[in-house]
Design a protein around this motif. Structure first.
Motif, PDB file in Angstrom:
ATOM      1  N   LEU A  67      43.229  40.791  26.319  1.00 53.22           N
ATOM      2  CA  LEU A  67      44.527  41.367  26.681  1.00 53.22           C
ATOM      3  C   LEU A  67      44.360  42.468  27.723  1.00 53.22           C
ATOM      4  CD1 LEU A  67      46.306  41.619  23.205  1.00 53.22           C
ATOM      5  CD2 LEU A  67      46.986  40.165  25.109  1.00 53.22           C
ATOM      6  N   ILE A  68      43.362  43.321  27.509  1.00 51.07           N
ATOM      7  CA  ILE A  68      43.081  44.392  28.480  1.00 51.07           C
ATOM      8  C   ILE A  68      42.706  43.790  29.827  1.00 51.07           C
ATOM      9  CG2 ILE A  68      41.527  46.305  29.041  1.00 51.07           C
ATOM     10  CD1 ILE A  68      41.280  46.809  26.004  1.00 51.07           C
ATOM     11  N   SER A  69      41.898  42.734  29.798  1.00 48.55           N
ATOM     12  CA  SER A  69      41.490  42.078  31.043  1.00 48.55           C
ATOM     13  C   SER A  69      42.693  41.508  31.778  1.00 48.55           C
ATOM     14  CB  SER A  69      40.480  40.962  30.746  1.00 48.55           C
ATOM     15  OG  SER A  69      39.296  41.492  30.181  1.00 48.55           O
ATOM     16  N   GLY A  70      43.571  40.828  31.043  1.00 51.22           N
ATOM     17  CA  GLY A  70      44.766  40.271  31.664  1.00 51.22           C
ATOM     18  C   GLY A  70      45.656  41.347  32.242  1.00 51.22           C
ATOM     19  N   THR A 130      30.370  33.751  28.412  1.00 50.67           N
ATOM     20  CA  THR A 130      30.509  32.455  29.057  1.00 50.67           C
ATOM     21  C   THR A 130      31.971  32.121  29.334  1.00 50.67           C
ATOM     22  OG1 THR A 130      28.487  31.625  28.022  1.00 50.67           O
ATOM     23  CG2 THR A 130      30.046  29.983  28.832  1.00 50.67           C
ATOM     24  N   VAL A 131      32.826  32.298  28.320  1.00 58.91           N
ATOM     25  CA  VAL A 131      34.251  31.998  28.496  1.00 58.91           C
ATOM     26  C   VAL A 131      34.890  33.004  29.453  1.00 58.91           C
ATOM     27  CG1 VAL A 131      36.464  31.671  27.325  1.00 58.91           C
ATOM     28  CG2 VAL A 131      34.357  31.006  26.181  1.00 58.91           C
ATOM     29  N   TYR A 132      34.517  34.268  29.313  1.00 58.52           N
ATOM     30  CA  TYR A 132      35.084  35.299  30.180  1.00 58.52           C
ATOM     31  C   TYR A 132      34.656  35.082  31.627  1.00 58.52           C
ATOM     32  CZ  TYR A 132      36.342  39.879  32.017  1.00 58.52           C
ATOM     33  OH  TYR A 132      36.890  40.886  32.769  1.00 58.52           O
ATOM     34  N   PHE A 133      33.438  34.631  31.842  1.00 60.68           N
ATOM     35  CA  PHE A 133      32.924  34.342  33.178  1.00 60.68           C
ATOM     36  C   PHE A 133      33.814  33.312  33.875  1.00 60.68           C
ATOM     37  CE2 PHE A 133      30.219  31.937  36.110  1.00 60.68           C
ATOM     38  CZ  PHE A 133      29.589  32.940  36.827  1.00 60.68           C
ATOM     39  N   VAL A 134      34.143  32.251  33.145  1.00 63.51           N
ATOM     40  CA  VAL A 134      35.012  31.215  33.703  1.00 63.51           C
ATOM     41  C   VAL A 134      36.418  31.761  33.915  1.00 63.51           C
ATOM     42  CG1 VAL A 134      35.998  28.921  33.330  1.00 63.51           C
ATOM     43  CG2 VAL A 134      33.638  29.389  32.630  1.00 63.51           C
ATOM     44  N   LEU A 135      36.905  32.555  32.954  1.00 68.24           N
ATOM     45  CA  LEU A 135      38.242  33.144  33.078  1.00 68.24           C
ATOM     46  C   LEU A 135      38.346  33.996  34.334  1.00 68.24           C
ATOM     47  CD1 LEU A 135      41.033  33.612  31.637  1.00 68.24           C
ATOM     48  CD2 LEU A 135      40.019  35.708  30.705  1.00 68.24           C
ATOM     49  N   PRO A 140      41.936  34.358  40.207  1.00 60.21           N
ATOM     50  CA  PRO A 140      42.781  34.386  41.407  1.00 60.21           C
ATOM     51  C   PRO A 140      43.891  33.335  41.365  1.00 60.21           C
ATOM     52  CG  PRO A 140      40.468  34.420  42.015  1.00 60.21           C
ATOM     53  CD  PRO A 140      40.526  34.122  40.559  1.00 60.21           C
ATOM     54  N   PHE A 141      43.599  32.181  40.777  1.00 57.18           N
ATOM     55  CA  PHE A 141      44.580  31.102  40.698  1.00 57.18           C
ATOM     56  C   PHE A 141      45.603  31.385  39.586  1.00 57.18           C
ATOM     57  CE2 PHE A 141      40.488  29.511  42.171  1.00 57.18           C
ATOM     58  CZ  PHE A 141      40.843  29.068  43.443  1.00 57.18           C
ATOM     59  N   LEU A 142      45.132  31.996  38.509  1.00 57.75           N
ATOM     60  CA  LEU A 142      46.066  32.429  37.460  1.00 57.75           C
ATOM     61  C   LEU A 142      47.018  33.484  38.019  1.00 57.75           C
ATOM     62  CD1 LEU A 142      43.667  32.771  34.372  1.00 57.75           C
ATOM     63  CD2 LEU A 142      45.003  30.784  35.084  1.00 57.75           C
ATOM     64  N   MET A 189      43.220  32.153  28.374  1.00 61.55           N
ATOM     65  CA  MET A 189      44.242  32.119  29.420  1.00 61.55           C
ATOM     66  C   MET A 189      45.590  32.576  28.875  1.00 61.55           C
ATOM     67  SD  MET A 189      43.101  28.539  31.271  1.00 61.55           S
ATOM     68  CE  MET A 189      44.635  28.395  32.187  1.00 61.55           C
ATOM     69  N   PHE A 190      45.904  32.155  27.676  1.00 65.83           N
ATOM     70  CA  PHE A 190      47.146  32.580  27.028  1.00 65.83           C
ATOM     71  C   PHE A 190      47.185  34.104  26.874  1.00 65.83           C
ATOM     72  CE2 PHE A 190      49.277  32.938  22.620  1.00 65.83           C
ATOM     73  CZ  PHE A 190      50.514  33.242  23.187  1.00 65.83           C
ATOM     74  N   LEU A 191      46.102  34.683  26.372  1.00 61.00           N
ATOM     75  CA  LEU A 191      46.031  36.138  26.223  1.00 61.00           C
ATOM     76  C   LEU A 191      46.108  36.832  27.590  1.00 61.00           C
ATOM     77  CD1 LEU A 191      43.204  36.395  23.528  1.00 61.00           C
ATOM     78  CD2 LEU A 191      45.650  36.746  23.173  1.00 61.00           C
ATOM     79  N   TYR A 192      45.498  36.228  28.579  1.00 59.59           N
ATOM     80  CA  TYR A 192      45.547  36.758  29.949  1.00 59.59           C
ATOM     81  C   TYR A 192      46.998  36.819  30.436  1.00 59.59           C
ATOM     82  CZ  TYR A 192      44.051  37.309  34.859  1.00 59.59           C
ATOM     83  OH  TYR A 192      43.835  37.765  36.135  1.00 59.59           O
ATOM     84  N   PHE A 193      47.753  35.761  30.173  1.00 59.03           N
ATOM     85  CA  PHE A 193      49.158  35.719  30.578  1.00 59.03           C
ATOM     86  C   PHE A 193      49.986  36.771  29.837  1.00 59.03           C
ATOM     87  CE2 PHE A 193      48.423  31.035  31.686  1.00 59.03           C
ATOM     88  CZ  PHE A 193      48.277  31.315  33.040  1.00 59.03           C
ATOM     89  N   ILE A 194      49.640  37.031  28.578  1.00 58.89           N
ATOM     90  CA  ILE A 194      50.337  38.080  27.830  1.00 58.89           C
ATOM     91  C   ILE A 194      50.072  39.440  28.451  1.00 58.89           C
ATOM     92  CG2 ILE A 194      50.475  39.318  25.623  1.00 58.89           C
ATOM     93  CD1 ILE A 194      49.886  36.703  24.204  1.00 58.89           C
ATOM     94  N   GLY A 195      48.789  39.738  28.711  1.00 56.37           N
ATOM     95  CA  GLY A 195      48.442  41.006  29.343  1.00 56.37           C
ATOM     96  C   GLY A 195      49.141  41.182  30.677  1.00 56.37           C
TER      97      GLY A 195
END
Length: 358
Positions: A67-70, A130-135, A140-142, A189-195
């Motif tokens: 969430l903080i990252s997003g 690993t997941v955060y690296f891909v996120l 940029p596209f998100l 990605m969902f949490l990213y969109f919330i942030g």
């Protein structure tokens, strides 16, 4: 005396610190105690209730980080150097800790293990990295998507993501979807969109006073902890209650995130400590050291030798000790890494200039 104007806001830095404490508490239960005892059998009564309450309080740690990252990355410019640095720093930590364990005699030197340490991001040595690296790689596209939809469309995106991740994939799991109990990229990605939504529009649906958010967080944690306890007593446990994509856990994550969002804190000390907390994860979750930490130092044996609330007190106490120890190691390794990185960067820059000279 600190000049408040020269210190950036520390509310989310404090939340990062708290989140890492939570992660250590979770891991002392999962990787430490879980390897020695069956918690529902070993604990009973009020002590077991408190254990599950603490587990519920801390299970939100990973969600908070995303969430903080997003919140921040959705409003920042992507830097390939940051992605490369994440890979290099993670590899450096993994290699350093692995070789230290070899030198101390805890593990034997192996080529396969060394290669896995060198490419720990790609081999999943640390699943979160690993997941955060891909996120971060696709951020940029998100962000382009986020920038080109209006508030209503963004809200629909959150609703659809919630229904898929926290209802459908909570009730009935399909690994093909990629939510994986909240461990997968889709949920991140969902949490990213919330942030990002909170960053743009300040809150979801309705805003509350920070103390209301904090109260909701504790009430939801108590509800989840009690439900988990009852499920253990009557059904032998329901694992989904402590999955990251549980609706209750998502709600708790959001509430604590919103509480800290409203805090007004400026502290250079908090910011300094926060710089090295991610390394705590890289230290204590390195695969060879994780075995040493929970099996060689007598931490778990001392905790399980205690009865009643002393069990809980020792569990929390040792979590704080592990946090402090790993922070010191993180500070040391990060300092060495930064020194080498600067030296190599300067040398590389010098060579480029020299090569370009007529």
């Amino acid at each position: 005396m600190e000049n408040a104007n020269s210190v950036r806001d520390s509310n989310f830095e404090l939340l990062r610190i708290l989140s890492m404490v939570m992660i250590v508490v979770l891991h002392i239960g999962n990787h430490g105690l879980g390897g020695y005892i069956d918690i529902p059998v070993f604990l009973s009564g009020f002590t077991e209730v408190i254990y599950y309450f603490i587990r519920s309080l801390t299970i939100i740690a990973v969600s908070l980080y995303v969430l903080i990252s997003g919140y921040f990355l959705s409003n920042s410019k992507f830097k390939i150097t940051k992605l490369i640095n994440l890979f290099l720093e993670t590899s450096f930590f993994s290699i350093a800790i692995y070789l230290l364990n070899v030198v101390l005699g805890y593990v034997d030197l192996g080529i396969v293990a060394l290669i896995k340490s060198m490419f720990s991001v790609f081999f999943g040595e640390y699943w979160f990295v690993t997941v955060y690296f891909v996120l971060y790689a696709i951020s940029p596209f998100l962000n382009k998507l986020i920038d080109n939809i209006n508030k209503k469309e963004h809200a629909y995106l959150l609703l659809l993501s919630f229904l898929i991740s926290c209802i459908w994939q909570f009730v009935y799991v399909n690994e093909e979807i990629g939510v994986v109990g909240g461990y997968g990229l889709i949920y991140f990605m969902f949490l990213y969109f919330i942030g990002a939504y909170v960053r743009k529009y300040n809150f979801i649906i309705k805003n509350f006073n920070k103390n209301v958010y904090l109260l909701f967080y504790f009430l939801l944690a108590a509800t989840n902890g009690l439900t988990t306890y009852i499920s253990e007593i009557n059904f032998g446990g329901i694992d989904r209650l402590i999955q990251y994509n549980s609706p209750l856990i998502l709600a708790m994550s959001y509430c604590l995130f919103m509480y800290f969002k409203q805090l007004k804190i400026k502290s250079s000390k908090i910011n300094f400590v926060s710089k090295y907390v991610f390394g705590i994860y890289l230290v204590h979750e390195q695969s060879t050291f994780r075995q040493v930490l929970w099996n060689e130092f007598g931490i778990v044996e001392d905790i399980i030798s205690s009865n009643g609330m002393l069990f809980i007190v020792k569990m929390i106490g040792y979590s704080l000790i592990v946090f402090l120890f790993c922070w010191i190691v993180s500070f040391t390794i990060t300092s060495i890494y930064n020194f080498l990185y600067r030296k190599l960067s300067k040398k590389s820059t010098f060579n480029k200039i020299k090569t370009a000279a007529p």
